[in-house]
Design an enzyme around this catalytic site. Structure first.
Site, PDB file in Angstrom:
ATOM      1  N   PHE A 315       0.844  -1.199   0.000  1.00 41.49           N
ATOM      2  CA  PHE A 315       0.000   0.000   0.000  1.00 41.49           C
ATOM      3  C   PHE A 315       0.874   1.242   0.000  1.00 41.49           C
ATOM      4  CE2 PHE A 315      -2.069   3.478   2.331  1.00 41.49           C
ATOM      5  CZ  PHE A 315      -3.163   3.687   1.488  1.00 41.49           C
ATOM      6  N   VAL A 338       3.325  -1.099   4.187  1.00 45.03           N
ATOM      7  CA  VAL A 338       2.556   0.146   4.230  1.00 45.03           C
ATOM      8  C   VAL A 338       3.520   1.330   4.140  1.00 45.03           C
ATOM      9  CG1 VAL A 338       0.922   1.508   5.567  1.00 45.03           C
ATOM     10  CG2 VAL A 338       0.806  -0.981   5.647  1.00 45.03           C
ATOM     11  N   GLU A 339       3.506   2.016   3.000  1.00 51.69           N
ATOM     12  CA  GLU A 339       4.378   3.177   2.806  1.00 51.69           C
ATOM     13  C   GLU A 339       3.503   4.416   2.766  1.00 51.69           C
ATOM     14  OE1 GLU A 339       6.009   6.305   1.637  1.00 51.69           O
ATOM     15  OE2 GLU A 339       5.605   5.432  -0.328  1.00 51.69           O
ATOM     16  N   LEU A 340       3.641   5.242   3.805  1.00 57.89           N
ATOM     17  CA  LEU A 340       2.746   6.383   3.974  1.00 57.89           C
ATOM     18  C   LEU A 340       3.502   7.694   3.761  1.00 57.89           C
ATOM     19  CD1 LEU A 340       0.866   5.009   7.099  1.00 57.89           C
ATOM     20  CD2 LEU A 340       0.388   4.618   4.676  1.00 57.89           C
TER      21      LEU A 340
END
Length: 631
Positions: A315, A338-340
């Protein structure tokens, strides 16, 4: 890496004479050498050494399989000076009273790119089933054919750079230069690195056998990396080409199938990029169902992220959406990367030597893609002496930035449009809060209505100085074209300011004392740090990801490839003992039914001492006990 490349190109263009002093014992020689000649000699030499010692083969590239040629027509909307219908009064991806359709339009010009069907839940089921069927065969494919596929894609991308950039720009509003540097270059880097090193990464990893002395004599061990099956990537709109291609490249090379769930903001370009990949597959007689595209609104995204047929999710997006993704993935225990977002700091110490050069890096890191960059510069933190000089430079340079669209080559511009105008009020609130609390708005600070593109989503390049931690703009991710300047009282204070964020994706730190910079890099709480450069950690060979609220897990590098595999541990008898017919068996004292509990306990106790006790005499006594059956 980028700054080094630019430096070399600059030297080549100047073709100036440089002096080289060579000191040898008592003799000193001075030569005047053309930089062009120097580059022509040094560049091939460095490449040879790279191939020899990094790829382990001077002719590594030539030994790889030749790419195939394939073609795909360029959309009419991506051609120069396309006269598309402009949407009035305000473009939107949503179509009123119809949530089964998604509209695509150019954020810079407001031109309509088409209306597309949203993927239904039934279609998601079919996609996953078809991908799973294709993956069964692909999982057994050779690394040779996988390299051939990647090299074919790389060749096509190199030969169609302008068309690809134009497609990315038309759907995202960015400039062609931003598309080339931020999308095409990094995609080619990933393709070439995996071609050169991917097989080595994915080969079984040999490990020591059991540390027990007796079992270690008999056994070998290894870890085998097997594809997961059907994986997915849920990607953001800010880099429509690279964010799509990165997960596709890694998934296919690791033997997986992939379903890309693109943002509803970039459906038009995503469809073309996926078709490009599927055309490459067909050209090699590979099942095109290995790659699928899903585009839907959030109401159906929950179904996709909780689907039992998805074995892994990558994501790339915002923290609020990530909560929904991981919550749904947890229903099937689906692993996620998860890379935000980030609140990346750019620290400038007082001993820097070239303020002008650093100001250029700040402008590029802040305003590339209109600030819509997860590793973009969100906070410039300067020491007192450097702060005043930097403010003076940026006060002069930021107002000179030209905003517009260069897709149709009508203007010379520096910054493009934003994907939509839904955050403009948020930007204005951040700026007003900062000014109210003591910051100074030097320039910008409001939406910009372009005379040629009144429907475009433009926001003025903004410079805010004297920002401090009490202000919302210091703490909240901006993800837009707002440059904030913060003055630090000391080096320790600069590190404290950089770490005073719930995010921890990337940071940069500039100075002249490398030993000091190296130590300070250890004190920065982030997943990535660049020393005397910006974002150079975002390269194919390195794992990429953040800490704190910037997400978890890594993509890129060896870690990214291995993360898309099931790690299977395998232990086997050593070849010598297999040849002798020696195999593991259950010793009689501990074979069921246990005949003598006391002897069984003594046998196991002695086995542990013989295997793990470091004292030689204890081992001898243990072997003697084992010979007696544990007595």
């Amino acid at each position: 890496m980028m700054s080094i490349l630019v430096h070399f190109v600059h030297l080549f263009q100047k073709d100036e004479m440089i002096a080289i002093d060579l000191e040898f014992h008592q003799w000193q020689l001075q030569y005047q050498i053309s930089t062009t000649f120097l580059l022509l000699v040094i560049t091939p030499t460095l490449y040879y050494l790279y191939c020899k010692y990094v790829t382990s083969s001077p002719n590594a590239y030539n030994k790889l399989e030749s790419p195939v040629n394939f073609t795909i027509s360029i959309p009419e909307e991506a051609r120069p000076n396309w006269k598309g219908k402009r949407l009035y009064p305000k473009p939107s991806v949503a179509i009123e009273n119809d949530d089964t359709k998604i509209r695509s339009y150019c954020p810079a010009t407001g031109q309509n790119l088409g209306v597309f069907n949203a993927t239904s839940r039934t279609e998601m089921d079919e996609m996953i089933a078809n991908a799973a069927k294709a993956q069964e065969k692909w999982s057994k494919s050779s690394f040779s054919i996988r390299r051939k596929l990647l090299k074919s894609l790389a060749k096509f991308i190199l030969e169609n750079q302008e068309n690809i950039a134009r497609i990315a720009c038309r759907d995202s509003g960015k400039t062609k230069l931003d598309a080339s540097m931020g999308e095409i270059m990094v995609t080619l880097e990933k393709l070439n690195w995996i071609v050169a090193h991917g097989e080595k990464v994915l080969k079984p990893s040999q490990r020591p056998g059991p540390s027990n002395f007796l079992l270690g004599l008999l056994k070998n061990a290894e870890v085998r990396y097997e594809p997961m099956g059907v994986v997915s990537s849920i990607i953001s709109w800010n880099y429509p080409f690279h964010n799509l291609m990165g997960p596709v490249i890694a998934a296919l090379f690791t033997g997986n199938a992939i379903i890309v769930k693109c943002s509803e903001n970039v459906v038009w370009s995503s469809k073309w990029f996926i078709e490009m990949c599927r055309t490459a597959l067909r050209s090699l007689d590979i099942d095109q169902d290995l790659i699928q595209l899903c585009c839907c609104f959030p109401k159906d995204a929950d179904y996709f992220t909780s689907h039992p047929g998805i074995r892994h999710i990558t994501f790339i997006g915002s923290k609020p959406i990530a909560h929904h993704v991981v919550t749904n993935a947890a229903k099937e225990l689906t692993p996620c990367v998860v890379e935000l977002g980030g609140k990346d700091a750019f620290i400038v110490l007082d001993d820097v030597e070239d303020i002008d050069a650093i100001s250029s890096i700040i402008l590029r890191g802040t305003f590339q893609s209109a600030g819509q960059n997860c590793i973009g510069i969100e906070r410039v933190i300067c020491m007192p002496r450097t702060y005043d000089k930097m403010v003076t430079l940026l006060t002069e340079r930021v107002p000179q930035l030209r905003v517009g669209s260069d897709i149709d080559q009508l203007d010379e511009i520096d910054m493009g449009a934003m994907i939509s105008d839904n955050r403009f009020k948020y930007f204005e609130d951040l700026i007003q809060d900062a000014v109210k609390k003591g910051a100074k708005l030097v320039c910008g600070g409001k939406p910009y209505q372009h005379p040629n593109y009144p429907q475009g989503h433009f926001f003025e390049p903004t410079l805010l100085i004297d920002v401090d931690p009490s202000m919302d703009v210091f703490n909240q991710e901006v993800f837009g074209p707002i440059l904030t300047m913060i003055k630090a009282e000391s080096i320790n204070n600069a590190i404290e300011l950089a770490n005073a964020s719930e995010y921890g994706l990337g940071n940069s730190i500039f100075g002249s004392n490398y030993k000091q910079l190296n130590q300070l890099a250890n004190e920065l709480k982030s997943g990535n740090v660049a020393i005397n450069d910006f974002a150079t950690y975002y390269v194919a060979q390195l794992p990429f990801g953040g800490v704190k609220k910037s997400g978890y897990g890594k993509f890129g590098g060896e870690e990214g490839l291995l993360g898309l595999c099931n790690a299977k541990s395998v232990v086997m008898d050593k070849p010598f003992f297999r040849m002798l017919g020696v195999a593991t068996s259950i010793p009689k004292p501990i074979d069921y039914p246990i005949k003598d509990d006391k002897k069984a306990w003594g046998f196991v106790r002695s086995l542990n001492i013989a295997g793990y006790d470091g004292r030689i005499w204890a081992k001898v006594k243990a072997f003697k006990s084992l010979a007696k059956g544990g007595a």
